[in-house]
Design an enzyme around this catalytic site. Structure first.
Site, PDB file in Angstrom:
ATOM      1  N   PRO A   1      -2.049 -11.074   3.514  1.00 59.23           N
ATOM      2  CA  PRO A   1      -1.359 -12.200   3.646  1.00 59.23           C
ATOM      3  C   PRO A   1      -0.063 -12.418   3.193  1.00 59.23           C
ATOM      4  O   PRO A   1       0.285 -12.045   1.977  1.00 59.23           O
ATOM      5  CB  PRO A   1      -2.278 -12.964   2.237  1.00 59.23           C
ATOM      6  CG  PRO A   1      -2.936 -11.581   1.521  1.00 59.23           C
ATOM      7  CD  PRO A   1      -3.108 -10.671   2.042  1.00 59.23           C
ATOM      8  N   ASN A   2       0.464 -13.548   3.740  1.00 58.66           N
ATOM      9  CA  ASN A   2       2.245 -13.408   3.569  1.00 58.66           C
ATOM     10  C   ASN A   2       3.268 -13.015   4.069  1.00 58.66           C
ATOM     11  O   ASN A   2       3.850 -13.035   4.238  1.00 58.66           O
ATOM     12  CB  ASN A   2       1.895 -14.009   2.673  1.00 58.66           C
ATOM     13  CG  ASN A   2       1.787 -14.703   1.972  1.00 58.66           C
ATOM     14  OD1 ASN A   2       1.098 -16.541   1.810  1.00 58.66           O
ATOM     15  ND2 ASN A   2       0.948 -14.720   0.340  1.00 58.66           N
TER      16      ASN A   2
ATOM     17  N   ARG B   1      10.506 -14.709   3.980  1.00 58.86           N
ATOM     18  CA  ARG B   1       9.592 -13.974   3.297  1.00 58.86           C
ATOM     19  C   ARG B   1      10.549 -13.986   1.530  1.00 58.86           C
ATOM     20  O   ARG B   1      10.574 -12.357   2.211  1.00 58.86           O
ATOM     21  CB  ARG B   1       8.329 -14.000   3.164  1.00 58.86           C
ATOM     22  CG  ARG B   1       7.620 -14.177   2.507  1.00 58.86           C
ATOM     23  CD  ARG B   1       6.499 -12.949   2.042  1.00 58.86           C
ATOM     24  NE  ARG B   1       6.278 -13.096   0.597  1.00 58.86           N
ATOM     25  CZ  ARG B   1       4.777 -12.329  -0.061  1.00 58.86           C
ATOM     26  NH1 ARG B   1       4.296 -11.471   1.280  1.00 58.86           N
ATOM     27  NH2 ARG B   1       4.299 -12.173  -0.586  1.00 58.86           N
TER      28      ARG B   1
ATOM     29  N   TYR C   1      11.561  -8.414   0.182  1.00 54.34           N
ATOM     30  CA  TYR C   1      10.548  -7.637   1.160  1.00 54.34           C
ATOM     31  C   TYR C   1      11.889  -7.634   2.182  1.00 54.34           C
ATOM     32  O   TYR C   1      10.932  -6.871   3.044  1.00 54.34           O
ATOM     33  CB  TYR C   1       9.698  -8.751   1.692  1.00 54.34           C
ATOM     34  CG  TYR C   1       8.368  -8.816   0.778  1.00 54.34           C
ATOM     35  CD1 TYR C   1       7.683  -7.728  -0.042  1.00 54.34           C
ATOM     36  CD2 TYR C   1       8.555 -10.126  -0.019  1.00 54.34           C
ATOM     37  CE1 TYR C   1       6.459  -8.379  -0.691  1.00 54.34           C
ATOM     38  CE2 TYR C   1       7.588 -10.193  -0.913  1.00 54.34           C
ATOM     39  CZ  TYR C   1       6.918  -9.577  -1.007  1.00 54.34           C
ATOM     40  OH  TYR C   1       5.917  -9.972  -2.263  1.00 54.34           O
TER      41      TYR C   1
ATOM     42  N   ASN D   1      -1.234  -2.352   3.415  1.00 49.03           N
ATOM     43  CA  ASN D   1      -0.544  -3.446   2.989  1.00 49.03           C
ATOM     44  C   ASN D   1      -1.651  -4.607   2.214  1.00 49.03           C
ATOM     45  O   ASN D   1      -1.287  -4.870   3.605  1.00 49.03           O
ATOM     46  CB  ASN D   1       0.562  -3.423   3.504  1.00 49.03           C
ATOM     47  CG  ASN D   1       1.624  -4.287   1.694  1.00 49.03           C
ATOM     48  OD1 ASN D   1       0.909  -4.758   1.448  1.00 49.03           O
ATOM     49  ND2 ASN D   1       3.118  -4.265   2.083  1.00 49.03           N
TER      50      ASN D   1
ATOM     51  N   ALA E   1      -1.379  -9.236  -1.144  1.00 47.11           N
ATOM     52  CA  ALA E   1      -2.282  -9.946  -2.849  1.00 47.11           C
ATOM     53  C   ALA E   1      -3.414  -9.242  -2.704  1.00 47.11           C
ATOM     54  O   ALA E   1      -3.855  -9.362  -4.111  1.00 47.11           O
ATOM     55  CB  ALA E   1      -2.020 -11.089  -3.284  1.00 47.11           C
TER      56      ALA E   1
ATOM     57  N   GLU F   1      -1.615   3.454   0.946  1.00 52.18           N
ATOM     58  CA  GLU F   1      -1.732   2.427   0.244  1.00 52.18           C
ATOM     59  C   GLU F   1      -0.314   2.453   1.035  1.00 52.18           C
ATOM     60  O   GLU F   1       0.894   2.887  -0.264  1.00 52.18           O
ATOM     61  CB  GLU F   1      -2.319   2.042  -0.511  1.00 52.18           C
ATOM     62  CG  GLU F   1      -2.566   0.710  -1.224  1.00 52.18           C
ATOM     63  CD  GLU F   1      -2.337   0.808  -3.042  1.00 52.18           C
ATOM     64  OE1 GLU F   1      -3.315   1.498  -3.223  1.00 52.18           O
ATOM     65  OE2 GLU F   1      -1.808  -0.602  -3.119  1.00 52.18           O
TER      66      GLU F   1
ATOM     67  N   HIS G   1       3.312  -0.702  -0.362  1.00 53.78           N
ATOM     68  CA  HIS G   1       3.885  -1.767  -1.131  1.00 53.78           C
ATOM     69  C   HIS G   1       5.306  -1.804  -0.957  1.00 53.78           C
ATOM     70  O   HIS G   1       5.868  -0.633  -1.181  1.00 53.78           O
ATOM     71  CB  HIS G   1       3.504  -2.145  -2.574  1.00 53.78           C
ATOM     72  CG  HIS G   1       1.762  -2.459  -2.330  1.00 53.78           C
ATOM     73  ND1 HIS G   1       1.324  -3.568  -2.598  1.00 53.78           N
ATOM     74  CD2 HIS G   1       1.735  -0.860  -2.723  1.00 53.78           C
ATOM     75  CE1 HIS G   1       0.673  -3.061  -2.938  1.00 53.78           C
ATOM     76  NE2 HIS G   1       0.285  -1.227  -3.225  1.00 53.78           N
TER      77      HIS G   1
ATOM     78  N   ARG H   1       7.454  -5.321 -11.018  1.00 54.42           N
ATOM     79  CA  ARG H   1       8.017  -7.172 -10.548  1.00 54.42           C
ATOM     80  C   ARG H   1       6.625  -7.516 -11.715  1.00 54.42           C
ATOM     81  O   ARG H   1       6.647  -6.769 -13.222  1.00 54.42           O
ATOM     82  CB  ARG H   1       6.773  -7.574  -9.600  1.00 54.42           C
ATOM     83  CG  ARG H   1       7.748  -6.444  -8.848  1.00 54.42           C
ATOM     84  CD  ARG H   1       7.617  -6.928  -7.481  1.00 54.42           C
ATOM     85  NE  ARG H   1       7.686  -8.897  -7.548  1.00 54.42           N
ATOM     86  CZ  ARG H   1       7.000  -8.816  -5.915  1.00 54.42           C
ATOM     87  NH1 ARG H   1       6.843  -8.532  -4.331  1.00 54.42           N
ATOM     88  NH2 ARG H   1       7.293 -10.457  -5.581  1.00 54.42           N
TER      89      ARG H   1
HETATM   90  C1  DHK Z   1       3.067  -7.957  -0.895  1.00 55.39           C
HETATM   91  C2  DHK Z   1       2.587  -8.985  -1.657  1.00 55.39           C
HETATM   92  O1  DHK Z   1       2.763 -10.089  -1.082  1.00 55.39           O
HETATM   93  C3  DHK Z   1       2.906  -8.743  -2.668  1.00 55.39           C
HETATM   94  O2  DHK Z   1       1.482  -9.894  -3.524  1.00 55.39           O
HETATM   95  C4  DHK Z   1       2.447  -7.264  -3.824  1.00 55.39           C
HETATM   96  C5  DHK Z   1       3.811  -6.642  -1.932  1.00 55.39           C
HETATM   97  C6  DHK Z   1       3.739  -7.301  -3.063  1.00 55.39           C
HETATM   98  C7  DHK Z   1       4.346  -5.889  -1.264  1.00 55.39           C
HETATM   99  O3  DHK Z   1       5.852  -5.038  -1.950  1.00 55.39           O
HETATM  100  O4  DHK Z   1       4.446  -5.447   0.114  1.00 55.39           O
HETATM  101  O5  DHK Z   1       2.279  -7.878  -5.048  1.00 55.39           O
END
Ligand code: DHK
Length: 143
Positions: A10-11, A18, A23, A74, A77, A98, A100, A107
């Site tokens: 998500p997101n 974002r 990111y 990835n 959340a 995995e 991130h 964080r």
């Molecule tokens: C991405 C997200 O959307 C967060 O909810 C995670 C992760 C971290 C990232 O670092 O890619 O906590």
């Protein structure tokens, strides 16, 4: 060619706009284009999928059992909440990497724990979107 699944949670569809301080500025389309290109070099056919919905990610992981050699994920959340994604990955036989983008350990405390890490063969943290490329290279070493 070996089939590889690159899953984003998500997101991450909003990568690039974002919270770029966390990111970066690359978009999901950039990430996916670069993954497909590196995959071709490594002998992989990379399928890239993103969803904001937990069940959809579970369905894709279940579907990967038939013919996918390895998964890069990835979970965003859902990393910190989803036993369902962990359970689905536990039914997948191939390597799971995995990723991130941000350093989740620097964080909020709730981001420090990953359910998915119980299953992951490798975890790449805080390397920006370069982490996806590193993950594909790790898969190449394992497959
Ligand atoms: C991405 C997200 O959307 C967060 O909810 C995670 C992760 C971290 C990232 O670092 O890619 O906590």
């Amino acid at each position: 060619m070996k089939q590889i699944l690159l899953l984003n949670g998500p997101n991450l569809n909003l990568l690039g706009t974002r919270q770029p301080e966390l990111y970066g500025h690359a978009t999901l389309a950039d990430v996916e284009r670069d993954a497909v290109a590196l995959g071709t070099t490594l002998g992989f056919d990379v399928t890239c999928l993103q969803s904001n919905h937990e069940g959809q990610l579970v369905d894709w992981i279940q579907g990967a059992r038939a013919d996918v050699a390895g998964i890069v994920i990835n979970p965003a959340a859902y990393t910190h909440t989803s036993v369902a994604i962990l359970d689905a990955l536990n039914m997948f036989d191939g390597p799971v990497i995995e990723v991130h983008i941000s350093d989740i350990h620097k964080r909020e405390e709730f981001r420090h724990h990953s359910f998915v890490s119980y299953r992951s063969d490798e975890v790449i943290i805080g390397q920006g979107v370069d982490g996806y490329q590193q993950a594909l290279r790790m898969l190449a070493e394992r497959l």
